[in-house]
Design a protein around this motif. Structure first.
Motif, PDB file in Angstrom:
ATOM      1  N   TRP A  39     -12.801   5.619  -1.634  1.00 21.59           N
ATOM      2  CA  TRP A  39     -11.434   5.689  -1.114  1.00 21.59           C
ATOM      3  C   TRP A  39     -11.391   5.268   0.348  1.00 21.59           C
ATOM      4  O   TRP A  39     -12.332   5.512   1.098  1.00 21.59           O
ATOM      5  CB  TRP A  39     -10.886   7.122  -1.195  1.00 21.59           C
ATOM      6  CG  TRP A  39     -10.613   7.612  -2.571  1.00 21.59           C
ATOM      7  CD1 TRP A  39     -11.458   8.337  -3.353  1.00 21.59           C
ATOM      8  CD2 TRP A  39      -9.426   7.416  -3.341  1.00 21.59           C
ATOM      9  NE1 TRP A  39     -10.877   8.619  -4.560  1.00 21.59           N
ATOM     10  CE2 TRP A  39      -9.614   8.058  -4.586  1.00 21.59           C
ATOM     11  CE3 TRP A  39      -8.207   6.763  -3.112  1.00 21.59           C
ATOM     12  CZ2 TRP A  39      -8.645   8.077  -5.580  1.00 21.59           C
ATOM     13  CZ3 TRP A  39      -7.243   6.778  -4.098  1.00 21.59           C
ATOM     14  CH2 TRP A  39      -7.461   7.419  -5.327  1.00 21.59           C
ATOM     15  N   GLN A  40     -10.278   4.671   0.730  1.00 20.92           N
ATOM     16  CA  GLN A  40     -10.032   4.481   2.162  1.00 20.92           C
ATOM     17  C   GLN A  40      -9.293   5.728   2.657  1.00 20.92           C
ATOM     18  O   GLN A  40      -8.251   6.097   2.103  1.00 20.92           O
ATOM     19  CB  GLN A  40      -9.177   3.241   2.407  1.00 20.92           C
ATOM     20  CG  GLN A  40      -8.984   3.014   3.901  1.00 20.92           C
ATOM     21  CD  GLN A  40      -8.124   1.797   4.211  1.00 20.92           C
ATOM     22  OE1 GLN A  40      -7.829   0.989   3.329  1.00 20.92           O
ATOM     23  NE2 GLN A  40      -7.734   1.668   5.471  1.00 20.92           N
ATOM     24  N   VAL A  50      -4.060   4.297   0.554  1.00 21.33           N
ATOM     25  CA  VAL A  50      -4.805   4.931   1.652  1.00 21.33           C
ATOM     26  C   VAL A  50      -4.585   6.445   1.596  1.00 21.33           C
ATOM     27  O   VAL A  50      -3.443   6.911   1.597  1.00 21.33           O
ATOM     28  CB  VAL A  50      -4.298   4.428   3.034  1.00 21.33           C
ATOM     29  CG1 VAL A  50      -5.099   5.061   4.164  1.00 21.33           C
ATOM     30  CG2 VAL A  50      -4.354   2.916   3.105  1.00 21.33           C
ATOM     31  N   ARG A  88     -14.622   9.091   0.779  1.00 24.65           N
ATOM     32  CA  ARG A  88     -15.082   7.760   1.240  1.00 24.65           C
ATOM     33  C   ARG A  88     -16.280   7.304   0.425  1.00 24.65           C
ATOM     34  O   ARG A  88     -16.348   6.150   0.002  1.00 24.65           O
ATOM     35  CB  ARG A  88     -15.446   7.821   2.727  1.00 24.65           C
ATOM     36  CG  ARG A  88     -14.231   7.877   3.618  1.00 24.65           C
ATOM     37  CD  ARG A  88     -14.583   7.620   5.087  1.00 24.65           C
ATOM     38  NE  ARG A  88     -13.377   7.711   5.890  1.00 24.65           N
ATOM     39  CZ  ARG A  88     -13.155   8.649   6.817  1.00 24.65           C
ATOM     40  NH1 ARG A  88     -14.078   9.572   7.069  1.00 24.65           N
ATOM     41  NH2 ARG A  88     -12.027   8.655   7.481  1.00 24.65           N
ATOM     42  N   ARG A 104       0.832  -1.206   0.000  1.00 23.35           N
ATOM     43  CA  ARG A 104       0.000   0.000   0.000  1.00 23.35           C
ATOM     44  C   ARG A 104       0.860   1.247   0.000  1.00 23.35           C
ATOM     45  O   ARG A 104       1.940   1.264   0.577  1.00 23.35           O
ATOM     46  CB  ARG A 104      -0.834   0.020   1.286  1.00 23.35           C
ATOM     47  CG  ARG A 104      -1.904  -1.004   1.256  1.00 23.35           C
ATOM     48  CD  ARG A 104      -2.537  -1.017   2.591  1.00 23.35           C
ATOM     49  NE  ARG A 104      -3.957  -1.165   2.420  1.00 23.35           N
ATOM     50  CZ  ARG A 104      -4.823  -1.162   3.415  1.00 23.35           C
ATOM     51  NH1 ARG A 104      -4.410  -0.972   4.645  1.00 23.35           N
ATOM     52  NH2 ARG A 104      -6.088  -1.328   3.187  1.00 23.35           N
TER      53      ARG A 104
END
Ligand code: DLZ
Ligand code: SF4
Length: 509
Positions: free
Chosen positions: A68-69, A29, A64, A3
């Motif tokens: 998206w995180q 993230v 969100r 990530r």
């Protein structure tokens, strides 16, 4: 797959962000962080901090909802560190990430902090502008003078805004000459659209009050837009009600009307809630539809695609030392009345009061009242710069520093302005109704009663005669001085020195 973290800063709140475009929704993230250091490296106006934090929270929600995180740090999270880099390090550990994708910040300080962070941070160009930094450098290369007007013409050609083929609409590039009318108070004139704080904003207001309540500026009433949807409505409202008179009254100042015909959307534009090209296209369309006069449309578009892009180009071209420049060697402390202390100068008091209440003043209040006074009085430009950066909701260094260090204080030695923007009280009297209710007389040229702008204007010019005496655009003012009677000149300089001594002693001026 490993990530990565995607940094979104408080003035990068639009969907068309290079960092988001380069990221992968499925694995990366987004990191957004409310941090103490960004609020206090200069004492930002509480309203500005609230705008940014509330807009950040709303934008995180939108991200969100878009899949998206988002790892979002609130100012009151017990785990929170005080800095952006601290938050990136914390999140990198939490998510096992070592790489960060960022959009280049609008301030050298933060660019350096990201470069020095113990993480691999890729800073991508900020694509929310019409002119890339490379394009600006190409334009600037080899030119003796970097005048906004010529840059602006390039931007008109590039965007096609208000163009008829390769010629400017209406046969002229610039209609500024028509934009200098005095305004009258008009109770029917619209004011900027105001928004009721929702639950998110209410929570932010309480937090800002608790953490930054000691900073200069009134937090409430808070009425700014905090989402792009609200910002678009505020802009629509301006276009419908105020844009037609924007040109004529662009430079006018009124005690009873703080906003006159200004759009008051610069803070939304600068944090990413509005897109510069879209708003200009709308203004162009209004003019084409015959609803807006050419001087209003051209004047507005020039501020956005001309001036705003030009100052950004200068900021990044000139480098990190730009804010420390002090070409005129001015060293006085910023007087206490900039932070709300008493002053008998009505124009300054009005501009500062409004700044305290609204975190906003329009360009002529900034340039010709507070900026003009600081320059005339010989204030250290670094202090003037820190003040503007702190108190205005739209002030981020890329836009604020060239306007203050360059345009307003002439501290860059003439990169932006070909001569210093100084005036006596006469200009303020012409463009405002402030002088009518001032303790000083704008007509008096000497004596205790004389408008301090009148005295300090000459004092400034004489202090810096070596530098400006040969400037062809300033020759006439020096000749005016030389023609005055010797005893009058002596009185002016003596009374100016008296004002400066009073300023130094902290007496009410
Ligand atoms: C101005 C500001 C403030 C007051 N607070 C934050 C914050 O808590 N988190 C954040 O990401 N950004 C904030 N900002 C905006 C930054 O200062 C801005 O991104 C840089 O100055 C570069 O323009
Ligand atoms: Fe400002 Fe001078 Fe006018 Fe007073 S008289 S409002 S100090 S310009």
């Amino acid at each position: 797959m490993v990530r990565r973290l995607v940094l979104v800063l408080g003035d990068q709140l639009g969907p068309d962000l290079s960092a988001l475009n380069a990221a992968d929704k499925a694995r990366d993230v987004v990191v957004m962080a409310e941090v103490m250091d960004e609020g206090r490296y200069v004492p930002h106006h509480p309203k500005k901090i609230a705008l940014i934090l509330s807009a950040m929270r709303h934008f995180a929600q939108e991200l969100r909802a878009d899949g998206w995180q988002v790892a979002y740090t609130r100012l009151d999270d017990p785990e929170a560190t005080p800095s952006i880099v601290g938050e990136l390090i914390r999140r990198a550990e939490e998510f096992g990430a070592s790489e960060v994708i960022a959009t280049q910040p609008g301030e050298w300080r933060l660019i350096a902090a990201l470069n020095e962070a113990p993480l691999s941070v890729r800073q991508l160009p900020d694509v929310r502008f019409i002119c890339t930094l490379e394009e600006f450098d190409r334009w600037a290369e080899g030119r003796k003078e970097l005048r906004m007007e010529y840059f602006y013409r390039e931007m008109r050609r590039k965007t096609g805004l208000m163009m008829e083929g390769d010629q400017p609409a209406g046969g002229k590039w610039n209609f500024d000459h028509d934009n200098r009318k005095r305004a009258q108070v008009d109770l029917l004139r619209a004011t900027p659209m105001r928004f009721e704080p929702d639950a998110i904003t209410q929570e932010v207001l309480d937090l800002v009050e608790a953490r930054f309540g000691g900073h200069f500026g009134d937090l409430r009433p808070f009425w700014f837009a905090v989402t792009s949807d609200e910002a678009r409505r505020a802009f629509d409202h301006f276009v419908t009600h105020l844009l037609p008179g924007f040109g004529d009254y662009q430079d006018a100042m009124l005690s009873g009307d703080r906003f006159v015909h200004h759009s008051v959307i610069s803070m939304y534009l600068n944090i990413g809630l509005l897109d510069p090209l879209k708003i200009c296209a709308r203004v162009d369309a209004e003019w084409k539809a015959g609803r807006v006069p050419i001087n209003a449309a051209e004047g507005y578009i020039r501020q956005v695609i001309g001036w705003r892009e030009y100052v950004r180009g200068i900021y990044f071209r000139e480098g990190p030392d730009y804010t420390a420049r002090n070409a005129l060697g001015q060293t006085r402390d910023l007087p206490g009345f900039y932070w709300g202390g008493a002053t008998r100068m009505n124009c300054v008091a009005k501009a500062v009061d409004q700044t305290k209440e609204e975190a906003y003043a329009h360009h002529i209040q900034r340039l010709m009242v507070t900026g003009n006074f600081a320059l005339l009085a010989g204030v250290d430009p670094a202090e003037v710069h820190a003040w503007y950066l702190a108190v205005y909701a739209d002030a981020f260094e890329w836009v604020e520093a060239p306007n203050v260090i360059g345009m307003s204080q002439f501290a860059d030695g003439g990169i932006i302005a070909s001569k210093p923007y100084v005036s006596s009280g006469n200009y303020i009297d012409k463009m405002s109704d402030y002088c009518r209710s001032c303790a000083y007389s704008v007509k008096a040229k000497t004596g205790d009663n004389a408008c301090p702008f009148n005295l300090l204007y000459w004092d400034f010019l004489i202090r810096h005669r070596d530098r400006f005496g040969r400037n062809p655009r300033m020759g006439p003012v020096y000749r005016t001085w030389d023609r005055m009677a010797a005893d009058h000149r002596e009185s002016v300089l003596r009374d100016a020195a008296h004002v400066l001594r009073r300023l130094e002693a902290g007496a009410v001026v």
